[in-house]
Design a protein around this motif. Structure first.
Motif, mmCIF file in Angstrom:
data_model
loop_
_atom_site.group_PDB
_atom_site.id
_atom_site.type_symbol
_atom_site.label_atom_id
_atom_site.label_comp_id
_atom_site.label_asym_id
_atom_site.label_seq_id
_atom_site.Cartn_x
_atom_site.Cartn_y
_atom_site.Cartn_z
ATOM 1 N N ALA A 258 67.205 45.782 60.350
ATOM 2 C CA ALA A 258 66.277 46.208 59.301
ATOM 3 C C ALA A 258 65.042 45.325 59.286
ATOM 4 C CB ALA A 258 66.975 46.180 57.940
ATOM 5 N N HIS A 259 65.226 44.037 59.492
ATOM 6 C CA HIS A 259 64.074 43.135 59.550
ATOM 7 C C HIS A 259 63.171 43.468 60.730
ATOM 8 C CE1 HIS A 259 64.434 39.694 56.624
ATOM 9 N NE2 HIS A 259 65.526 40.396 56.362
ATOM 10 N N ALA A 260 63.757 44.007 61.792
ATOM 11 C CA ALA A 260 62.962 44.412 62.960
ATOM 12 C C ALA A 260 62.327 45.779 62.764
ATOM 13 C CB ALA A 260 63.838 44.412 64.197
ATOM 14 N N GLY A 261 62.620 46.444 61.633
ATOM 15 C CA GLY A 261 62.044 47.757 61.348
ATOM 16 C C GLY A 261 62.702 48.891 62.099
ATOM 17 N N ASP A 262 63.906 48.666 62.600
ATOM 18 C CA ASP A 262 64.606 49.678 63.399
ATOM 19 C C ASP A 262 65.625 50.402 62.521
ATOM 20 O OD1 ASP A 262 66.083 51.157 65.235
ATOM 21 O OD2 ASP A 262 65.943 49.616 66.791
ATOM 22 N N ALA A 263 65.227 51.531 61.954
ATOM 23 C CA ALA A 263 66.088 52.259 61.022
ATOM 24 C C ALA A 263 67.327 52.823 61.708
ATOM 25 C CB ALA A 263 65.299 53.387 60.351
ATOM 26 N N GLN A 264 67.174 53.313 62.916
ATOM 27 C CA GLN A 264 68.322 53.896 63.616
ATOM 28 C C GLN A 264 69.365 52.839 63.949
ATOM 29 O OE1 GLN A 264 66.776 56.060 66.986
ATOM 30 N NE2 GLN A 264 66.378 57.899 65.757
ATOM 31 N N ALA A 265 68.915 51.686 64.445
ATOM 32 C CA ALA A 265 69.865 50.620 64.753
ATOM 33 C C ALA A 265 70.540 50.105 63.483
ATOM 34 C CB ALA A 265 69.144 49.479 65.472
ATOM 35 N N CYS A 306 68.762 46.377 53.144
ATOM 36 C CA CYS A 306 68.247 46.969 54.385
ATOM 37 C C CYS A 306 67.316 48.140 54.068
ATOM 38 C CB CYS A 306 69.399 47.427 55.267
ATOM 39 S SG CYS A 306 70.401 46.085 55.964
ATOM 40 N N ALA A 307 67.734 48.986 53.118
ATOM 41 C CA ALA A 307 66.906 50.139 52.746
ATOM 42 C C ALA A 307 65.554 49.689 52.198
ATOM 43 C CB ALA A 307 67.645 50.995 51.715
ATOM 44 N N THR A 308 65.564 48.662 51.360
ATOM 45 C CA THR A 308 64.307 48.144 50.826
ATOM 46 C C THR A 308 63.413 47.650 51.952
ATOM 47 O OG1 THR A 308 65.385 47.488 48.760
ATOM 48 C CG2 THR A 308 63.292 46.434 49.277
ATOM 49 N N ARG A 309 63.992 46.930 52.876
ATOM 50 C CA ARG A 309 63.227 46.407 54.005
ATOM 51 C C ARG A 309 62.626 47.533 54.847
ATOM 52 N NH1 ARG A 309 60.930 41.697 55.867
ATOM 53 N NH2 ARG A 309 62.441 40.712 54.477
ATOM 54 N N LEU A 310 63.317 48.674 54.923
ATOM 55 C CA LEU A 310 62.868 49.793 55.751
ATOM 56 C C LEU A 310 61.977 50.772 55.000
ATOM 57 C CD1 LEU A 310 66.240 50.433 57.615
ATOM 58 C CD2 LEU A 310 64.126 49.559 58.646
ATOM 59 N N GLY A 311 61.565 50.414 53.776
ATOM 60 C CA GLY A 311 60.676 51.282 53.013
ATOM 61 C C GLY A 311 61.379 52.395 52.273
ATOM 62 N N GLN A 312 62.695 52.242 52.036
ATOM 63 C CA GLN A 312 63.483 53.257 51.331
ATOM 64 C C GLN A 312 64.009 52.675 50.018
ATOM 65 O OE1 GLN A 312 66.472 53.995 54.282
ATOM 66 N NE2 GLN A 312 64.985 54.551 55.847
ATOM 67 N N TYR A 338 70.939 38.876 43.255
ATOM 68 C CA TYR A 338 71.066 40.334 43.225
ATOM 69 C C TYR A 338 70.076 40.970 42.252
ATOM 70 C CZ TYR A 338 75.292 39.710 46.010
ATOM 71 O OH TYR A 338 76.187 39.386 47.008
ATOM 72 N N TRP A 339 69.831 40.283 41.130
ATOM 73 C CA TRP A 339 68.783 40.796 40.234
ATOM 74 C C TRP A 339 67.412 40.684 40.884
ATOM 75 C CZ3 TRP A 339 69.037 43.792 36.107
ATOM 76 C CH2 TRP A 339 70.249 43.893 35.428
ATOM 77 N N SER A 340 67.219 39.670 41.722
ATOM 78 C CA SER A 340 65.945 39.582 42.439
ATOM 79 C C SER A 340 65.841 40.688 43.492
ATOM 80 C CB SER A 340 65.785 38.208 43.094
ATOM 81 O OG SER A 340 66.512 38.084 44.304
ATOM 82 N N PHE A 341 66.972 41.048 44.117
ATOM 83 C CA PHE A 341 66.958 42.181 45.051
ATOM 84 C C PHE A 341 66.578 43.465 44.317
ATOM 85 C CE2 PHE A 341 70.624 39.930 47.481
ATOM 86 C CZ PHE A 341 69.721 39.082 48.099
ATOM 87 N N LEU A 342 67.128 43.622 43.101
ATOM 88 C CA LEU A 342 66.815 44.810 42.311
ATOM 89 C C LEU A 342 65.334 44.818 41.918
ATOM 90 C CD1 LEU A 342 67.780 47.370 40.880
ATOM 91 C CD2 LEU A 342 68.367 45.948 38.901
ATOM 92 N N ALA A 343 64.813 43.659 41.511
ATOM 93 C CA ALA A 343 63.395 43.589 41.151
ATOM 94 C C ALA A 343 62.517 43.978 42.331
ATOM 95 C CB ALA A 343 63.051 42.182 40.682
ATOM 96 N N GLU A 344 62.861 43.496 43.509
ATOM 97 C CA GLU A 344 62.068 43.841 44.691
ATOM 98 C C GLU A 344 62.149 45.335 44.991
ATOM 99 O OE1 GLU A 344 61.567 42.797 49.438
ATOM 100 O OE2 GLU A 344 63.259 41.959 48.324
ATOM 101 N N ALA A 345 63.358 45.911 44.876
ATOM 102 C CA ALA A 345 63.509 47.344 45.144
ATOM 103 C C ALA A 345 62.663 48.168 44.175
ATOM 104 C CB ALA A 345 64.983 47.737 45.055
ATOM 105 N N HIS A 346 62.703 47.820 42.885
ATOM 106 C CA HIS A 346 61.871 48.528 41.907
ATOM 107 C C HIS A 346 60.391 48.396 42.266
ATOM 108 C CE1 HIS A 346 64.657 50.065 38.993
ATOM 109 N NE2 HIS A 346 65.201 48.888 38.732
#
Length: 397
Positions: A258-265, A306-312, A338-346
């Motif tokens: 996900a950090h490499a931007g490879d959604a399929q992998a 991973c989804a957040t990193r991939l723009g989802q 985990y709350w910081s992960f949620l803040a980033e996703a929002h």
């Protein structure tokens, strides 16, 4: 009666207003940031007091802390108080490894089993104690075990057991150092742990340490190297280790992909994780002890990151919220993360108000932990929220 109702009832018994309770808490804690509004949120169940505030609430309301805790937490073996007591005992007691080495006699399997049990307890202490308190304890344990391996005499079977414990101690110490932001020290301990696990023939332990190192490299910006190392761990060991260990290897490869931007992998790496966790949960007694924490909620949080990193990011929000709704209030560092992960996703989903609310919760939990990783994430997300830069660089994971 839940925690909020207990707080309200005890406050009213003393004839205090919410503002007066907040004032009393500020006096005993030395923190002027506590307000009537926060007390109100606790009493209405909108938020849950952290262990730090529960202890001060118990003091000002003149009740044991257990009175304020939910029933399912009253006898928890992982409480912060228990962790501090065990840590103190660890600091003042001589490790059995040192005693055995000084005695000069042959080390048997019973002593190797004792060392293994100490390493397992050390790992569980990491759930509740801040890294700066646990790091010297973990370092002493690692050094004592390494000296025993080098200087004592023992059978080949006992030697494998000691080397396995040394590998696990190296992994724990590396993880703590990484959380404290000391990446060079973390890498050194990971590599020492890997060498011990490899020499012990502990395939699962060696692969786990390599994937931890891959996780460290990826989060620190060496994405290509992290991905290569995570992939090597999966190829080498994923089909040769117990299911929960394999699930961890796949998760860390997904993270690197996900950090490499490879959604399929990323999707391919995450694909078998749910089934592996199901299989491992059904046969818990056959899984490595160090996988005790892995379940479907933990896997969902990783998938959400991973989804957040991939723009989802919109798909990440419900996964993290569901996991948080079931997460233990004792694990303050993970709650802050985990709350910081949620803040980033929002934030990535364009939901700035929700991001600010999640960040405020992350900040409250962050006050109770000395994790450098948490501090960096919270600081970076705070800046992004305040400047409305939802497209800025991702905070360090």
């Amino acid at each position: 009666m839940d925690t909020g109702h207990r707080i309200a009832a005890l406050r009213r018994e003393r004839g205090w207003s919410q503002a007066e309770l907040a004032t009393a808490l500020a006096a005993v804690s030395g923190r002027e940031t506590i307000t009537r509004e926060e007390v109100s949120r606790w009493e209405r169940g909108r938020r849950t007091p952290t262990p730090y505030w529960l202890s001060h609430l118990a003091a000002v309301l003149s009740v044991p802390p257990s009175v304020l805790r939910p029933a399912d937490r009253e006898t928890s073996p992982e409480s912060t108080a228990d962790g501090l007591a065990e840590a103190l005992d660890w600091l003042v007691s001589e490790p059995p490894q040192v005693t055995a080495r000084r005695a000069g006699h042959r080390v048997g399997q019973a002593q190797a089993t004792e060392v293994q049990a100490r390493v397992a307890r050390l790992r569980h202490l990491d759930d509740t104690l801040p890294g700066h308190e646990l790091a010297p304890i973990a370092a002493a344990e690692f050094q004592a075990t390494a000296a025993l391996v080098r200087q004592a005499s023992y059978s080949s079977a006992t030697g494998r057991s000691l080397l396995t414990s040394l590998g696990e101690a190296g992994q724990i110490l590396g993880w703590i150092e990484a959380d404290l932001g000391r990446h060079e020290a973390a890498q050194a301990h990971y590599l020492e742990g890997f060498s011990a696990a490899r020499d012990a023939g502990d395939t699962a332990g060696a692969a786990n340490i390599l994937s931890c190192l891959a996780y460290l490299w990826t989060g620190a910006g060496s994405q290509r190297d992290g991905r290569l190392l995570a992939a090597a761990a999966v190829r080498k060991a994923a089909r040769r280790v117990p299911p929960l260990a394999a699930a961890l290897l796949h998760e860390r490869l997904a993270y690197a992909s996900a950090h490499a931007g490879d959604a399929q992998a990323t999707a391919r790496a995450l694909g078998p994780v749910a089934d592996l966790i199901e299989a491992g949960t059904a046969a818990r007694e056959d899984q490595p002890e160090w996988t005790y924490w892995l379940d479907h909620d933990e896997a969902d949080v990783l998938a959400a990151r991973c989804a957040t990193r991939l723009g989802q990011a919109a798909t990440a929000v419900p996964l993290i919220r569901a996991a948080l709704s079931r997460y233990s209030a004792e694990h303050v560092r993970e709650l802050a993360l985990y709350w910081s992960f949620l803040a980033e996703a929002h934030l990535r989903a364009g939901q700035r108000a929700d991001a600010a609310d999640a960040l405020a919760t992350a900040e409250r939990y962050a006050e109770e932990t000395a994790s450098a990783r948490v501090a960096r994430r919270v600081t970076n997300i705070r800046q992004a929220v305040r400047t409305d830069t939802g497209t800025a660089e991702h905070p360090e994971d």
